[in-house]
Motif scaffolding. Structure first.
Motif, PDB file in Angstrom:
ATOM      1  N   SER A   1       0.638  -1.138  -0.052  1.00  0.00           N
ATOM      2  CA  SER A   1      -0.317   0.422   0.092  1.00  0.00           C
ATOM      3  C   SER A   1       1.002   1.283   0.132  1.00  0.00           C
ATOM      4  CB  SER A   1      -0.574  -0.137   1.227  1.00  0.00           C
ATOM      5  OG  SER A   1      -1.556  -1.117   1.551  1.00  0.00           O
TER       6      SER A   1
ATOM      7  N   ARG B   1      -3.190  -1.100  -0.653  1.00  0.00           N
ATOM      8  CA  ARG B   1      -2.797  -1.854  -2.266  1.00  0.00           C
ATOM      9  C   ARG B   1      -4.486  -2.641  -3.286  1.00  0.00           C
ATOM     10  NH1 ARG B   1       0.171  -6.994   0.698  1.00  0.00           N
ATOM     11  NH2 ARG B   1      -1.795  -7.238   1.801  1.00  0.00           N
ATOM     12  N   ASP B   2      -5.390  -2.873  -1.606  1.00  0.00           N
ATOM     13  CA  ASP B   2      -6.454  -3.702  -2.622  1.00  0.00           C
ATOM     14  C   ASP B   2      -7.486  -2.871  -3.693  1.00  0.00           C
ATOM     15  OD1 ASP B   2      -5.825  -5.588  -1.345  1.00  0.00           O
ATOM     16  OD2 ASP B   2      -7.470  -5.532   0.402  1.00  0.00           O
ATOM     17  N   SER B   3      -7.480  -0.805  -3.680  1.00  0.00           N
ATOM     18  CA  SER B   3      -7.547   0.488  -4.592  1.00  0.00           C
ATOM     19  C   SER B   3      -7.067   0.484  -5.260  1.00  0.00           C
ATOM     20  CB  SER B   3      -8.878   0.494  -3.115  1.00  0.00           C
ATOM     21  OG  SER B   3      -9.298   0.534  -2.156  1.00  0.00           O
TER      22      SER B   3
END
Length: 386
Positions: A311, A379-381
């Motif tokens: 991230s 990091r997921d977005s």
């Protein structure tokens, strides 16, 4: 060198995994073939698509031709230049085009459905979702989706611009396994360094580097044309970055579709640039979202994002551009203005300006409250675009 002149098994390895296909057909293939009417060309195209459907493939058609059909009906010799004239020709021509498609589809035992899109329909997340749902429902009902840009209402602010790009966007939205751009030449050709003339056809492109891009040509001046090989390579860049292949082939004979699925070495095949296909959130961030600003990051943050899949923490942000709020999409860039990726930011620009370079433990004190998330971009977005 990131291209080859012979297939060497690439097509044979690719084809077994194909189920959903986007096929784009340009105006010249429908409206500008000597001795053949638009009706005859549409009938030939739908017959070829019916052959693919008989093999169990889902087909989405991106069809140019509305303005061209309007030109034929109104007796216009060259493509109009004014916006109002283009809109009027599209309005007249779209009705004829869809009548021809429905009559041809009915002859093969199925129906077609029209989707006229603007860039705004694709970039707005809720409208984007609705379009995708409609597309999936049409396919589930065995209807052939026929997609075109809504030229009768489009202005620059909501215009995709060309149907090569539209096909790539539709492919990304629908998670198509393959995109086929039918054009008037048999793929991308090598540009000879001495003369600048075109040489041998390139069979497979494994990476769209500067050498490959330099081979492209723009509009050829045909009375119907708005694009060229440049727009096709832009489309290929989008599709292959999503993790799917794109194929450019000569569509003068629409029977080429069956030949492509027989594995014949025709046209130019662009293979995916990534092994894992993008998921829906990544696709929307990379190709559809409209960034509201930018975060400038240091070398450590660049390595964390690009090499380690981490991230982005506020400590790695060294500068900001634009005005944005939490939940907006932002570009992540280097000090040299190179875009690394795009992501959903967890702080407004005012909040993040207080946090640039700060350690995670300092965030509550600097903000005056404990935020729900401490990452500037999780990091997921986030999706890499470099």
């Amino acid at each position: 060198m990131h291209y080859q002149f012979e297939d060497n098994g690439t097509r044979a390895n690719l084809l077994p995994g194909i189920h959903r296909v986007v096929v784009k057909v340009g105006t010249r293939l429908l409206m500008d073939v000597d001795g053949q009417s638009a009706a005859a060309r549409v009938n030939q195209l739908v017959a070829a698509i019916a052959g693919l459907r008989d093999k169990g493939l889902e087909v989405v058609l991106v069809s140019s031709g509305a303005i061209g059909a309007g030109m034929e009906l109104l007796g216009t010799k060259r493509r109009p230049k004014s916006l109002a004239a283009l809109q009027a020709h599209a309005a007249v021509g779209q009705s004829l085009l869809m009548t021809l498609y429905e009559e041809a589809c009915k002859a093969h035992g199925f129906h077609c459905g029209q989707l006229l899109l603007t860039a705004a329909d694709l970039h707005d997340q809720e409208r984007h979702r609705c379009v995708a749902q409609c597309l999936n429902e049409l396919l589930a009902r065995q209807v052939l989706p026929v997609i075109n840009e809504n030229d009768s209402v489009c202005v620059d602010e909501i215009k995709v611009g060309d149907n090569d790009t539209l096909a790539a966007l539709v492919a990304g939205m629908s998670r198509a396994d393959l995109t086929i751009l039918l054009t008037t030449i048999n793929g991308l050709c090598e540009r000879l360094p001495d003369s600048g003339k075109l040489g041998s056809r390139i069979s497979v492109v494994t990476a769209l580097d500067s050498e490959v891009i330099a081979m492209a040509q723009g509009t050829d001046g045909n009375r119907f044309s708005v694009g060229g090989m440049v727009t096709k390579l832009r489309a290929a860049a989008m599709v292959t970055r999503s993790g799917e292949p794109l194929w450019i082939a000569d569509g003068f004979d629409f029977g080429v579709l069956s030949k492509l699925f027989a594995g014949e070495d025709l046209g130019t095949l662009f293979v995916p640039s990534r092994k894992v296909r993008m998921h829906a959130k990544q696709r929307f961030l990379a190709f559809f979202s409209e960034p509201r600003g930018a975060l400038i990051v240091d070398a450590g943050a660049e390595a964390a994002l690009c090499k380690n899949g981490r991230s982005l923490l506020p400590g790695g942000v060294i500068g900001l551009r634009g005005v944005f709020k939490a939940g907006d999409t932002v570009r992540i860039i280097t000090t040299q203005n190179q875009e690394l990726g795009r992501g959903v930011v967890n702080f407004s620009n005012a909040e993040l300006s207080l946090l640039c370079g700060a350690r995670t433990g300092e965030i509550p004190q600097l903000l005056g409250y404990q935020p729900d998330m401490e990452e500037a971009v999780h990091r997921d977005s986030f999706v890499l675009t470099c």
